[in-house]
Write an enzyme that holds these catalytic residues in place. Structure first.
Site, PDB file in Angstrom:
ATOM      1  N   GLY A   5     -39.271  10.212  96.633  1.00 23.43           N
ATOM      2  CA  GLY A   5     -38.268   9.717  95.674  1.00 23.43           C
ATOM      3  C   GLY A   5     -37.222   8.867  96.376  1.00 23.43           C
ATOM      4  O   GLY A   5     -36.046   8.843  96.010  1.00 23.43           O
TER       5      GLY A   5
ATOM      6  N   ASP B 135     -47.258   9.576  95.045  1.00 21.68           N
ATOM      7  CA  ASP B 135     -46.979  10.390  93.870  1.00 21.68           C
ATOM      8  C   ASP B 135     -47.037  11.846  94.309  1.00 21.68           C
ATOM      9  O   ASP B 135     -48.080  12.321  94.765  1.00 21.68           O
ATOM     10  CB  ASP B 135     -48.024  10.110  92.775  1.00 21.68           C
ATOM     11  CG  ASP B 135     -47.656  10.779  91.460  1.00 21.68           C
ATOM     12  OD1 ASP B 135     -47.062  11.879  91.498  1.00 21.68           O
ATOM     13  OD2 ASP B 135     -47.951  10.203  90.403  1.00 21.68           O
TER      14      ASP B 135
ATOM     15  N   LYS C 251     -35.295  23.870  88.323  1.00 24.25           N
ATOM     16  CA  LYS C 251     -34.420  24.036  89.497  1.00 24.25           C
ATOM     17  C   LYS C 251     -34.293  25.515  89.885  1.00 24.25           C
ATOM     18  O   LYS C 251     -34.346  25.851  91.070  1.00 24.25           O
ATOM     19  CB  LYS C 251     -33.037  23.423  89.223  1.00 24.25           C
ATOM     20  CG  LYS C 251     -33.042  21.889  89.156  1.00 24.25           C
ATOM     21  CD  LYS C 251     -33.551  21.250  90.442  1.00 24.25           C
ATOM     22  CE  LYS C 251     -33.421  19.744  90.444  1.00 24.25           C
ATOM     23  NZ  LYS C 251     -34.075  19.100  91.612  1.00 24.25           N
TER      24      LYS C 251
ATOM     25  N   GLY D  32     -34.758   6.199  94.509  1.00 25.83           N
ATOM     26  CA  GLY D  32     -33.896   6.607  93.414  1.00 25.83           C
ATOM     27  C   GLY D  32     -32.427   6.519  93.815  1.00 25.83           C
ATOM     28  O   GLY D  32     -32.074   5.970  94.868  1.00 25.83           O
ATOM     29  N   GLN D  33     -31.568   7.075  92.958  1.00 27.28           N
ATOM     30  CA  GLN D  33     -30.119   6.962  93.181  1.00 27.28           C
ATOM     31  C   GLN D  33     -29.710   7.545  94.538  1.00 27.28           C
ATOM     32  O   GLN D  33     -29.009   6.899  95.310  1.00 27.28           O
ATOM     33  CB  GLN D  33     -29.361   7.690  92.050  1.00 27.28           C
ATOM     34  CG  GLN D  33     -27.842   7.519  92.161  1.00 27.28           C
ATOM     35  CD  GLN D  33     -27.045   8.501  91.306  1.00 27.28           C
ATOM     36  OE1 GLN D  33     -27.597   9.402  90.686  1.00 27.28           O
ATOM     37  NE2 GLN D  33     -25.752   8.318  91.291  1.00 27.28           N
TER      38      GLN D  33
ATOM     39  N   TYR E  75     -35.429  20.869  82.951  1.00 25.49           N
ATOM     40  CA  TYR E  75     -34.957  20.472  84.286  1.00 25.49           C
ATOM     41  C   TYR E  75     -34.292  21.659  84.990  1.00 25.49           C
ATOM     42  O   TYR E  75     -34.607  21.977  86.135  1.00 25.49           O
ATOM     43  CB  TYR E  75     -33.968  19.321  84.113  1.00 25.49           C
ATOM     44  CG  TYR E  75     -33.273  18.853  85.373  1.00 25.49           C
ATOM     45  CD1 TYR E  75     -33.972  18.201  86.385  1.00 25.49           C
ATOM     46  CD2 TYR E  75     -31.903  19.038  85.532  1.00 25.49           C
ATOM     47  CE1 TYR E  75     -33.320  17.750  87.527  1.00 25.49           C
ATOM     48  CE2 TYR E  75     -31.244  18.583  86.664  1.00 25.49           C
ATOM     49  CZ  TYR E  75     -31.955  17.944  87.655  1.00 25.49           C
ATOM     50  OH  TYR E  75     -31.306  17.497  88.782  1.00 25.49           O
TER      51      TYR E  75
END
Ligand SMILES: NC(=O)c1ccc[n+]([C@@H]2O[C@H](COP(=O)([O-])OP(=O)(O)OC[C@H]3O[C@@H](n4cnc5c(N)ncnc54)[C@H](O)[C@@H]3O)[C@@H](O)[C@H]2O)c1
Length: 321
Positions: free
Chosen positions: A8, A54, A148, A11-12, A144
């Site tokens: 990832g 992925d 977590k 991403g941000q 989500y």
């Protein structure tokens, strides 16, 4: 040479964490991966290797880990809260399947350390909302959040049963000027800055009095690196360290921005994301992280606002906003 893998990575948080790791260890030590690669992914003095990966492909994850002789993994690939509610099935597959594949790959490598971020979304409406303790009720209501909590438990399981050194932080909402946020409930806090400079006004998707815990990206990155540097015996927890930095309402953020962008107008039109925000803490008790590995944020609301606006104005002048 043992390398560092980031999933990832575009991403941000991944974008800025990858840059920080390259600066710290040299680009050759860093392997940046993502499901989609941006066009400039391999440019400049960035990561030595860039690959499409992925994380739900177990064989591909294991292959990358072996091929690059990975010694540490920052596993950031995930679907975030608001986007996750639109497709809970895929969220479960990516968030849990991806984590399991990363942990299984790490298990094959002696001494491979894994960083995996949890979130304040791991808490739920029955959790004490003010000064939320490290160890408390965790019954989230989003897919989500469920991923977590389950991920924290899975990480602990791999630590205790297989000796995988998995570490993690429950990030608050992360505010940043680099790459845009990826579909979380706290995105309005970032969007408000961009809109203030580009449009002069913004309509927030939460109420004016909606208070959530936030952290500024430089502190988020520093925390992640500091936890990974900590000596294992100092850690009383492995996954899901609470960290706190600042808590403010959407209205307080708008007022702070207005001090530097005269005429900025913020309106409020809460949508379905408000109910997610209502199920999360308003402030966090991070005494255990401060004690165990020396967590200490640098930015408060005022300092973060000045820094964010300076960074975004710099990008605006360079034509990249
Ligand atoms: N940004 C926040 O405010 C925040 C707060 C709490 C926790 N976190 C956690 O931090 C981590 C990183 O979040 P972020 O804000 O950078 O999210 P983001 O959405 O900006 O980035 C996640 C990246 O993962 C990639 N990805 C999605 N599915 C993938 C797959 N199957 N394989 C490989 N890559 C895939 C996406 O393309 C994206 O680039 C996540 O675990 C997230 O839950 C973020």
């Amino acid at each position: 040479m043992k390398r560092i893998l980031i999933t990832g990575a575009f991403g941000q948080i991944g974008t800025e964490l990858t840059a920080a790791l390259c600066e710290r260890h040299g680009g050759d030590a860093v392997v940046a991966t993502g499901r989609h690669l941006p066009q400039d992914a391999a440019s400049g003095d960035g990561p030595g290797a860039v690959e499409r990966l992925d994380v739900i492909d177990a064989a591909a994850v294991a292959d990358v880990v072996h091929r690059y002789e990975i010694g540490a993994i920052y596993h950031l690939a995930a679907i975030l809260s608001a986007r996750g509610e639109r497709d809970p099935e895929t969220t479960w597959q990516i968030n849990m399947g991806g984590l399991r594949n990363v942990l299984n790959a790490a298990r094959q490598i002696s001494g491979c350390r894994v960083f995996w971020p949890s979130s304040i979304a791991a808490f739920g409406p029955e959790t004490p909302r003010e000064c939320t303790p490290q160890d408390t009720v965790m019954r989230p209501t989003t897919m989500y959040g469920i991923s977590k909590v389950a991920g924290e438990l899975l990480g602990d399981y791999y630590f205790h049963h297989y000796g995988v050194d998995v570490r993690g932080i429950r990030y608050p909402g992360v505010i940043s000027s680099g790459s845009p946020p990826g579909g979380g409930t706290t995105d309005y806090a970032v969007d408000m800055f961009y809109a203030a400079l580009t449009k002069g006004g913004y309509t927030a998707f939460v109420r004016e009095d909606c208070v959530l815990p936030m952290v500024y990206m430089p502190d988020c990155i520093a925390a992640s690196l500091k936890l990974m540097d900590a000596d294992l015996p100092a850690l009383s927890h492995h996954n899901g360290y609470n960290i706190a930095s600042m808590s403010f309402s959407a209205g307080e953020l708008a007022e702070e921005i207005k001090k530097h962008v005269p005429g900025f107008v913020c309106e409020y039109a809460p949508d379905e994301r408000q109910s997610i925000a209502d199920s999360w803490p308003r402030s966090i008790d991070d005494a255990i992280a401060r004690r165990d590995w020396g967590w200490q944020p640098q930015y408060d609301l005022a300092g973060m606002t000045v820094h964010m606006l300076n960074e975004l104005r710099r990008r605006q002048e360079a034509g990249s906003l």
